[in-house]
Design a protein around this motif. Structure first.
Motif, PDB file in Angstrom:
ATOM      1  N   UNK A 135       0.846  -1.129  -0.019  1.00  0.00           N
ATOM      2  CA  UNK A 135      -0.032   0.039   0.236  1.00  0.00           C
ATOM      3  C   UNK A 135       0.947   1.392   0.009  1.00  0.00           C
ATOM      4  N   UNK A 136       2.151   1.381   0.539  1.00  0.00           N
ATOM      5  CA  UNK A 136       2.966   2.360   0.626  1.00  0.00           C
ATOM      6  C   UNK A 136       3.407   2.488  -0.844  1.00  0.00           C
ATOM      7  N   UNK A 187      -6.302  -7.465   0.305  1.00  0.00           N
ATOM      8  CA  UNK A 187      -5.027  -7.300   0.908  1.00  0.00           C
ATOM      9  C   UNK A 187      -4.542  -8.648   1.730  1.00  0.00           C
ATOM     10  N   UNK A 188      -3.070  -8.805   1.810  1.00  0.00           N
ATOM     11  CA  UNK A 188      -2.648  -9.527   2.734  1.00  0.00           C
ATOM     12  C   UNK A 188      -1.524  -9.078   3.338  1.00  0.00           C
ATOM     13  N   UNK A 189      -1.728  -9.294   4.791  1.00  0.00           N
ATOM     14  CA  UNK A 189      -0.567  -8.793   5.607  1.00  0.00           C
ATOM     15  C   UNK A 189       0.743 -10.178   5.590  1.00  0.00           C
ATOM     16  N   UNK A 246       5.128 -10.851   6.430  1.00  0.00           N
ATOM     17  CA  UNK A 246       6.523 -10.190   7.157  1.00  0.00           C
ATOM     18  C   UNK A 246       7.301 -10.450   6.079  1.00  0.00           C
ATOM     19  N   UNK A 306       7.101  -5.772   8.064  1.00  0.00           N
ATOM     20  CA  UNK A 306       5.614  -6.080   7.940  1.00  0.00           C
ATOM     21  C   UNK A 306       5.123  -5.091   6.897  1.00  0.00           C
ATOM     22  N   UNK A 307       4.508  -5.907   5.844  1.00  0.00           N
ATOM     23  CA  UNK A 307       3.849  -5.124   4.830  1.00  0.00           C
ATOM     24  C   UNK A 307       2.332  -5.713   4.162  1.00  0.00           C
ATOM     25  N   UNK A 308       1.512  -4.561   4.008  1.00  0.00           N
ATOM     26  CA  UNK A 308       0.344  -5.058   3.265  1.00  0.00           C
ATOM     27  C   UNK A 308       0.536  -4.899   1.774  1.00  0.00           C
TER      28      UNK A 308
END
Lengths: 325, 325
Positions: free
Chosen positions: B134-135, B212-214, B216, B221-223
């Motif tokens: 998302x970033x 979305x998937x969370x 690491x 950690x990323x989405x």
């Protein structure tokens, strides 16, 4: 002169009340390290001269609900609600007598129901909520909370909220934070009472959800809850629910179980000042004491991770002067 | 005495500016019936002595984005963004040369792309956004808005927002409303700029979304956005998006196309005072003129329904003194 002073007395009184609040925004917290750390964090992120200052729109705080804002024993309160609904609806479902998790519900075997886990809970929820409109569901929840008491404390469920956490929510809001619930519990189960109880409006409640369908029935538009899971807002689902609903990473997160691990991880791995809070249930006298071996609210991995990750573990017994309001 | 008056001059100046604003909160709206109806509605729902008074937390207003807050011609701006992304990413996707809707994109056949509809748009979005965090996506959108101009006006896309609607958003907020975007467009496409442009924070943006998937990745950690649709926030999806994100029924809704029909219906069929607003694009000179036959922003059923349902149709050409800021 004396008359003058008398006129001023109410002003001083008001000022001193304000001061008490300003001096101690968390009166139900004992003056332990945990309380000092919370206050130090809020002070530094709200001080424009601090290197840790955070602009007001970015002050997002997320709270788990079960075991973090209210109790969760002997089982999640939403499960007790679902059980009551199963018993009410069972007359129309003879097949439930032999079908799990319904059979255990009807036999009052809470342990077996709890053992069916998140999946069993979602099955019960789907079966007892599907086909209802959101308005019907909201009314049903409100009526149940109004009429039902907790099996051991005899209190209403929304009286079993933690006074120290109510103060923390308000303290954060007084300092420009927007407070959200991010719970594995059902979003529509929490919304009808979260605003009155926690000061958290429906649009700031994130939770597990069923899919919904919009339709017009006899000219009247309705939103119907479907027996299909939309989001399980637990574990890896929590950062997903946070992004979906909030769209920014929190700077403060509070939880109490391994279901909150990823929310705490996501929150505290962002840049800048962050605060992770873990409520540890250590008070068998005033509430409950449980952690690693509990079927409900299991706290194991997050308890081990807390020291290395800088999460602040609240020792309920020693950190809280008061439990319920 | 004269000196005294001079000291007061700035105060009078400030007061008179404030008065102008208080007298006319919608200066870019001509003094037509539409404007008077908006003001009459806001006045009655905010007057505690009015039978139509609505408490502040219930003052929820929802706005479509494309064609309601900003322009949508020749095609949705998000589609132009996706097209630019396809062209950038095409070097790694030789198969796109023969695969629709990508082939049409690469041939600059906007008409064929538009004809692929919401489904084609979602395919393009999935293909060009999947696998990004998302970033990363937020940065990509920000860079694109910064660097790209509209093909015919030469303006930046977020300069093509409607000044009268910006004033309406602010007028509603000044009167205790919480303003939300509820758009068929992508939720993460709007969030990076909605706060600066509209004063609407990310947590008040509702839109179409990917799952979305969370995870690491190397300790971080990323989405990640997945190539799978979560919600299409259009038509019957709009009331669903509203309930999911807001949890209350709006009392004010604004749209401009048949995609907003159900949002308008859901909003205006609630009890008490309600306001449905339909922006009718009638200004071929200053913006665009289109309705029933347009591939983008088709307004047909909602235009017919407006009189019987009491929805207020804004005639862009005659009701708006100004289009863009």
């Amino acid at each position: 002169m004396k008359r003058h002073l008398l006129f001023l007395a109410p002003v001083f009184f008001v000022l001193s009340v304000v001061n008490v609040k300003a001096d101690d925004p968390l009166p139900s917290w004992n003056d332990s390290r945990a309380k000092q750390e919370i206050i130090a964090f809020v002070t530094k992120v709200t001080d424009p001269n601090s290197p840790d200052f955070v602009s007001q729109p970015e002050r997002i705080a997320t709270f788990d609900n079960d075991g973090c804002l209210w109790s969760e024993k002997p089982v999640y309160f939403q499960l007790l609600f679902a059980i009551d609904r199963v018993k009410t609806l069972a007359v129309d479902h003879p097949e439930w007598k032999t079908q799990e998790p319904f059979a255990s519900v009807l036999k009052d075997d809470l342990k077996a129901v709890a053992a069916s886990g998140e999946k069993g809970l979602m099955q019960l929820i789907a079966a007892t909520h599907a086909g209802m409109t959101i308005e019907q569901f909201s009314t049903t929840v409100g009526d149940w909370l109004e009429s039902t008491k907790h099996p051991t404390t005899g209190k209403r469920f929304n009286e079993m909220v933690y006074q120290p956490m109510l103060e923390l929510l308000e303290y954060l809001r007084d300092n420009g934070f927007k407070t959200f619930i991010v719970s594995g519990g059902g979003i529509e189960f929490m919304r009808p009472w979260a605003e009155n109880t926690y000061g958290i409006p429906p649009e700031q409640v994130v939770g597990s959800s069923l899919k919904m369908k919009y339709e017009v029935r006899d000219g009247v538009p309705v939103l119907v809850k479907l027996p299909e899971v939309d989001l399980i807002d637990d574990k890896v689902g929590k950062p997903v629910g946070i992004q979906s609903h909030i769209g920014r990473r929190p700077i403060f997160a509070a939880g109490n179980s391994d279901g909150d691990f990823q929310m705490l991880e996501w929150t505290t791995s962002g840049q800048g000042a962050r605060f992770g809070l873990v409520v540890h249930h250590t008070d068998a006298q005033r509430e409950w004491a449980y952690d690693r071996d509990s079927a409900v609210g299991k706290l194991d991995r997050a308890l081990d991770a807390a020291p290395e990750r800088g999460w602040h573990v609240i020792d309920m017994k020693n950190d809280w002067a008061k439990i319920y309001p």
